[in-house]
Design a protein around this motif. Sequence first.
Motif, PDB file in Angstrom:
ATOM      1  N   VAL A 106     -19.537  10.266  -4.886  1.00 55.44           N
ATOM      2  CA  VAL A 106     -19.295   9.441  -3.275  1.00 55.44           C
ATOM      3  C   VAL A 106     -18.164   9.982  -2.306  1.00 55.44           C
ATOM      4  CG1 VAL A 106     -18.888   7.143  -2.517  1.00 55.44           C
ATOM      5  CG2 VAL A 106     -20.143   7.543  -4.666  1.00 55.44           C
ATOM      6  N   ILE A 107     -17.070  10.163  -2.808  1.00 52.58           N
ATOM      7  CA  ILE A 107     -15.942  10.958  -1.871  1.00 52.58           C
ATOM      8  C   ILE A 107     -16.434  12.037  -1.043  1.00 52.58           C
ATOM      9  CG2 ILE A 107     -13.549  11.478  -1.820  1.00 52.58           C
ATOM     10  CD1 ILE A 107     -13.863   8.424  -1.960  1.00 52.58           C
ATOM     11  N   ALA A 108     -17.136  12.780  -1.985  1.00 52.35           N
ATOM     12  CA  ALA A 108     -17.577  14.159  -1.282  1.00 52.35           C
ATOM     13  C   ALA A 108     -18.451  13.873  -0.134  1.00 52.35           C
ATOM     14  CB  ALA A 108     -18.271  14.921  -2.404  1.00 52.35           C
ATOM     15  N   ASN A 109     -19.275  12.818  -0.301  1.00 53.82           N
ATOM     16  CA  ASN A 109     -20.295  12.418   0.665  1.00 53.82           C
ATOM     17  C   ASN A 109     -19.635  11.952   1.893  1.00 53.82           C
ATOM     18  OD1 ASN A 109     -22.536  13.565  -0.533  1.00 53.82           O
ATOM     19  ND2 ASN A 109     -22.892  11.857  -1.725  1.00 53.82           N
TER      20      ASN A 109
ATOM     21  N   ARG B 281      -5.383   9.522   4.318  1.00 55.61           N
ATOM     22  CA  ARG B 281      -5.779   9.945   3.057  1.00 55.61           C
ATOM     23  C   ARG B 281      -7.205   9.344   2.662  1.00 55.61           C
ATOM     24  NH1 ARG B 281      -3.228   6.093  -1.406  1.00 55.61           N
ATOM     25  NH2 ARG B 281      -3.140   4.109  -0.349  1.00 55.61           N
ATOM     26  N   GLU B 282      -7.815   9.850   1.739  1.00 54.58           N
ATOM     27  CA  GLU B 282      -9.034   9.535   1.023  1.00 54.58           C
ATOM     28  C   GLU B 282      -8.890   7.820   0.653  1.00 54.58           C
ATOM     29  OE1 GLU B 282     -11.858  11.099   1.316  1.00 54.58           O
ATOM     30  OE2 GLU B 282     -10.807  12.765   2.249  1.00 54.58           O
ATOM     31  N   PRO B 283     -10.257   7.162   0.670  1.00 58.28           N
ATOM     32  CA  PRO B 283     -10.258   5.984   0.202  1.00 58.28           C
ATOM     33  C   PRO B 283      -9.770   5.913  -1.248  1.00 58.28           C
ATOM     34  CG  PRO B 283     -12.085   6.160   1.595  1.00 58.28           C
ATOM     35  CD  PRO B 283     -11.350   7.636   1.389  1.00 58.28           C
ATOM     36  N   GLY B 284      -9.028   4.804  -1.606  1.00 60.41           N
ATOM     37  CA  GLY B 284      -8.618   4.757  -3.008  1.00 60.41           C
ATOM     38  C   GLY B 284      -9.696   3.876  -3.784  1.00 60.41           C
ATOM     39  N   ARG B 285      -9.553   3.773  -4.944  1.00 65.87           N
ATOM     40  CA  ARG B 285     -10.428   3.046  -6.239  1.00 65.87           C
ATOM     41  C   ARG B 285      -9.825   1.682  -6.109  1.00 65.87           C
ATOM     42  NH1 ARG B 285     -12.922   6.738  -9.898  1.00 65.87           N
ATOM     43  NH2 ARG B 285     -12.283   8.790  -9.606  1.00 65.87           N
ATOM     44  N   HIS B 286     -11.026   0.856  -6.583  1.00 69.99           N
ATOM     45  CA  HIS B 286     -10.741  -0.721  -6.479  1.00 69.99           C
ATOM     46  C   HIS B 286      -9.354  -0.833  -6.875  1.00 69.99           C
ATOM     47  CE1 HIS B 286     -14.717  -1.265  -5.015  1.00 69.99           C
ATOM     48  NE2 HIS B 286     -15.218  -0.597  -5.810  1.00 69.99           N
ATOM     49  N   ALA B 287      -9.178  -0.533  -8.027  1.00 72.43           N
ATOM     50  CA  ALA B 287      -7.786  -1.012  -8.924  1.00 72.43           C
ATOM     51  C   ALA B 287      -6.614  -0.675  -7.840  1.00 72.43           C
ATOM     52  CB  ALA B 287      -7.915  -0.517 -10.089  1.00 72.43           C
TER      53      ALA B 287
END
Length: 59
Positions: A54-57, A5-11
């Motif tokens: 950022v995720i799109a890049n 899966r895509e990287p998660g947010r910090h929290a």
Amino acid sequence: MWLDREPGRHAEVDEIYRGNIARLVESGAYTEPAVRHPGARHLPGPADGDFDAVIANWE
């Protein structure tokens, strides 16, 4: 950690790490430090920009 899966947010990532640490403490594989402090925290600000961009890049 992000193979499926895509990287998660910090929290979200912080919750995963803290959950893993809690399980290590419960099993006795890790002993918490004698002095507890909140640790580093990411406080998002205007310079962080648009996370979705950022995720799109990332791809």
